[in-house]
Design an enzyme around this catalytic site. Sequence first.
Site, PDB file in Angstrom:
ATOM      1  N   GLY A 133      -0.193  -6.125   6.011  1.00 22.79           N
ATOM      2  CA  GLY A 133       0.289  -4.867   5.587  1.00 22.79           C
ATOM      3  C   GLY A 133       1.065  -4.159   6.610  1.00 22.79           C
ATOM      4  N   LYS A 162       0.864  -7.785  -2.913  1.00 24.82           N
ATOM      5  CA  LYS A 162      -0.432  -7.564  -3.419  1.00 24.82           C
ATOM      6  C   LYS A 162      -0.522  -5.886  -3.841  1.00 24.82           C
ATOM      7  CE  LYS A 162      -3.870  -6.776  -0.437  1.00 24.82           C
ATOM      8  NZ  LYS A 162      -4.553  -5.432  -1.036  1.00 24.82           N
ATOM      9  N   HIS A 208     -15.300  -6.463 -11.497  1.00 27.09           N
ATOM     10  CA  HIS A 208     -16.894  -6.734 -11.486  1.00 27.09           C
ATOM     11  C   HIS A 208     -17.379  -5.908 -12.613  1.00 27.09           C
ATOM     12  CE1 HIS A 208     -20.375  -6.338  -8.587  1.00 27.09           C
ATOM     13  NE2 HIS A 208     -20.584  -6.755  -9.777  1.00 27.09           N
ATOM     14  N   ASP A 209     -17.810  -6.686 -13.714  1.00 29.50           N
ATOM     15  CA  ASP A 209     -18.285  -5.995 -14.972  1.00 29.50           C
ATOM     16  C   ASP A 209     -19.033  -7.209 -15.538  1.00 29.50           C
ATOM     17  OD1 ASP A 209     -18.480  -4.336 -17.295  1.00 29.50           O
ATOM     18  OD2 ASP A 209     -16.727  -3.313 -16.773  1.00 29.50           O
ATOM     19  N   ASP A 230       0.867  -1.247   0.220  1.00 26.86           N
ATOM     20  CA  ASP A 230       0.057   0.042  -0.033  1.00 26.86           C
ATOM     21  C   ASP A 230       0.854   1.333   0.077  1.00 26.86           C
ATOM     22  OD1 ASP A 230      -2.465  -1.501  -0.088  1.00 26.86           O
ATOM     23  OD2 ASP A 230      -2.463  -1.595   2.195  1.00 26.86           O
ATOM     24  N   LEU A 280      -7.548  -6.258  -8.109  1.00 24.28           N
ATOM     25  CA  LEU A 280      -8.130  -5.329  -8.558  1.00 24.28           C
ATOM     26  C   LEU A 280      -9.582  -5.407  -8.472  1.00 24.28           C
ATOM     27  CD1 LEU A 280      -5.718  -4.189 -11.572  1.00 24.28           C
ATOM     28  CD2 LEU A 280      -6.195  -3.184  -9.306  1.00 24.28           C
ATOM     29  N   LYS A 281      -9.981  -6.598  -7.913  1.00 24.99           N
ATOM     30  CA  LYS A 281     -11.551  -7.032  -7.689  1.00 24.99           C
ATOM     31  C   LYS A 281     -12.409  -6.744  -9.069  1.00 24.99           C
ATOM     32  CE  LYS A 281     -11.172  -6.219  -2.721  1.00 24.99           C
ATOM     33  NZ  LYS A 281      -9.542  -5.713  -2.718  1.00 24.99           N
ATOM     34  N   PRO A 324     -19.461 -10.148 -18.181  1.00 22.87           N
ATOM     35  CA  PRO A 324     -18.722 -11.327 -18.385  1.00 22.87           C
ATOM     36  C   PRO A 324     -17.501 -11.120 -19.573  1.00 22.87           C
ATOM     37  CG  PRO A 324     -20.790 -12.282 -18.200  1.00 22.87           C
ATOM     38  CD  PRO A 324     -20.827 -10.718 -17.959  1.00 22.87           C
ATOM     39  N   ASN A 325     -17.844 -10.582 -20.641  1.00 23.18           N
ATOM     40  CA  ASN A 325     -16.806 -10.643 -21.647  1.00 23.18           C
ATOM     41  C   ASN A 325     -15.816  -9.571 -21.135  1.00 23.18           C
ATOM     42  OD1 ASN A 325     -16.091 -11.065 -24.472  1.00 23.18           O
ATOM     43  ND2 ASN A 325     -16.670  -8.579 -24.810  1.00 23.18           N
TER      44      ASN A 325
HETATM   45  O1  C5P Z   1      -2.192  -3.059   6.969  1.00 19.37           O
HETATM   46  P1  C5P Z   1      -3.116  -4.039   6.825  1.00 19.37           P
HETATM   47  O2  C5P Z   1      -2.524  -5.253   7.378  1.00 19.37           O
HETATM   48  O3  C5P Z   1      -4.207  -3.689   7.538  1.00 19.37           O
HETATM   49  O4  C5P Z   1      -3.331  -4.384   5.386  1.00 19.37           O
HETATM   50  C1  C5P Z   1      -4.289  -5.388   4.781  1.00 19.37           C
HETATM   51  C2  C5P Z   1      -4.540  -5.026   3.438  1.00 19.37           C
HETATM   52  O5  C5P Z   1      -5.649  -6.063   3.040  1.00 19.37           O
HETATM   53  C3  C5P Z   1      -4.927  -3.830   2.921  1.00 19.37           C
HETATM   54  O6  C5P Z   1      -4.247  -3.799   1.496  1.00 19.37           O
HETATM   55  C4  C5P Z   1      -6.573  -3.735   2.790  1.00 19.37           C
HETATM   56  O7  C5P Z   1      -6.942  -3.051   1.763  1.00 19.37           O
HETATM   57  C5  C5P Z   1      -6.692  -5.446   2.386  1.00 19.37           C
HETATM   58  N1  C5P Z   1      -7.822  -6.032   2.897  1.00 19.37           N
HETATM   59  C6  C5P Z   1      -8.421  -6.040   4.266  1.00 19.37           C
HETATM   60  N2  C5P Z   1      -9.696  -6.379   4.312  1.00 19.37           N
HETATM   61  C7  C5P Z   1     -10.396  -6.858   3.476  1.00 19.37           C
HETATM   62  C8  C5P Z   1      -9.805  -7.126   2.074  1.00 19.37           C
HETATM   63  C9  C5P Z   1      -8.658  -6.227   1.910  1.00 19.37           C
HETATM   64  O8  C5P Z   1      -7.840  -5.419   4.977  1.00 19.37           O
HETATM   65  N3  C5P Z   1     -11.531  -7.375   3.855  1.00 19.37           N
END
Ligand code: C5P
Length: 234
Positions: A212, A34, A64-65, A12, A61-62, A67-68
């Site tokens: 993170g 990630k 969501h659109d 991040d 990048l999750k 299918p094509n």
């Molecule tokens: O710094 P931290 O350990 O909280 O970072 C967790 C990472 O996981 C971040 O990139 C956050 O956006 C991601 N994340 C999350 N919870 C979710 C999905 C993704 O904390 N449910």
Amino acid sequence: MEPKDKIILALDVDSAEKAKALVAELHDYVGVYKINSLFNEEGPSIVKEIQDNGGKVFLDLKYHDIPNTVANYAKAATKMGVFMFNVHAGGGFEMMKAAADAVKESGAEKKPIVLAVTVLTSIDQKALNEELKVSGSVEEQVNHLAKLAKKAGMDGVVCSPKEIPIIREACGKDFVIVTPGIRPAWSEKGDQKRITTPKDAVDAGSDYLVIGRPISGAENRAEAAKKILEEISS
Ligand code: C5P
């Protein structure tokens, strides 16, 4: 799989320099990196740079659109050689299947792990029922979408560690479970509320841990990553 591949560092950060510094510093203890907003800042070159430095990439990048369109995203992610990427299960069966089929039909030597996001952990019971107009409990919806994801050909899901038992029961032992919300006993909670230690998440059945700030915000980042790796390897 090497033990360090269980640790996914959330990159991040807002520049390639900062990301590359983290990869260089942590590559002995962290296997997977990630990226989400960093991809928007730096584009596909950051994926290649992480890979060239020995890291695997989780492209978060999750998608969501329709299918094509999601199939096109999946093809592009596969071509970049990412280790894993994800889509929203809320896009439906056909959308998830289009992503899974695009990967299968890509002919790529190394196929990415395709994950579904079931219910975002930021969505609570009230938002699910009143804003999204989905009836039932969050747990029921997680269970339902995880099963739908498996049926559509997804390899696994990203979920809260608290949801691991529901998903293991619904989808079996080979379904990949990736969990954020991880905090070692010695680290700050920050804004995460429902947290689990690395060891407890692995014991509960998590295959990969997204971590993170406990690593990136530590005074000695390599030491923090090493401690976590030792905790989950013991
Ligand atoms: O710094 P931290 O350990 O909280 O970072 C967790 C990472 O996981 C971040 O990139 C956050 O956006 C991601 N994340 C999350 N919870 C979710 C999905 C993704 O904390 N449910």
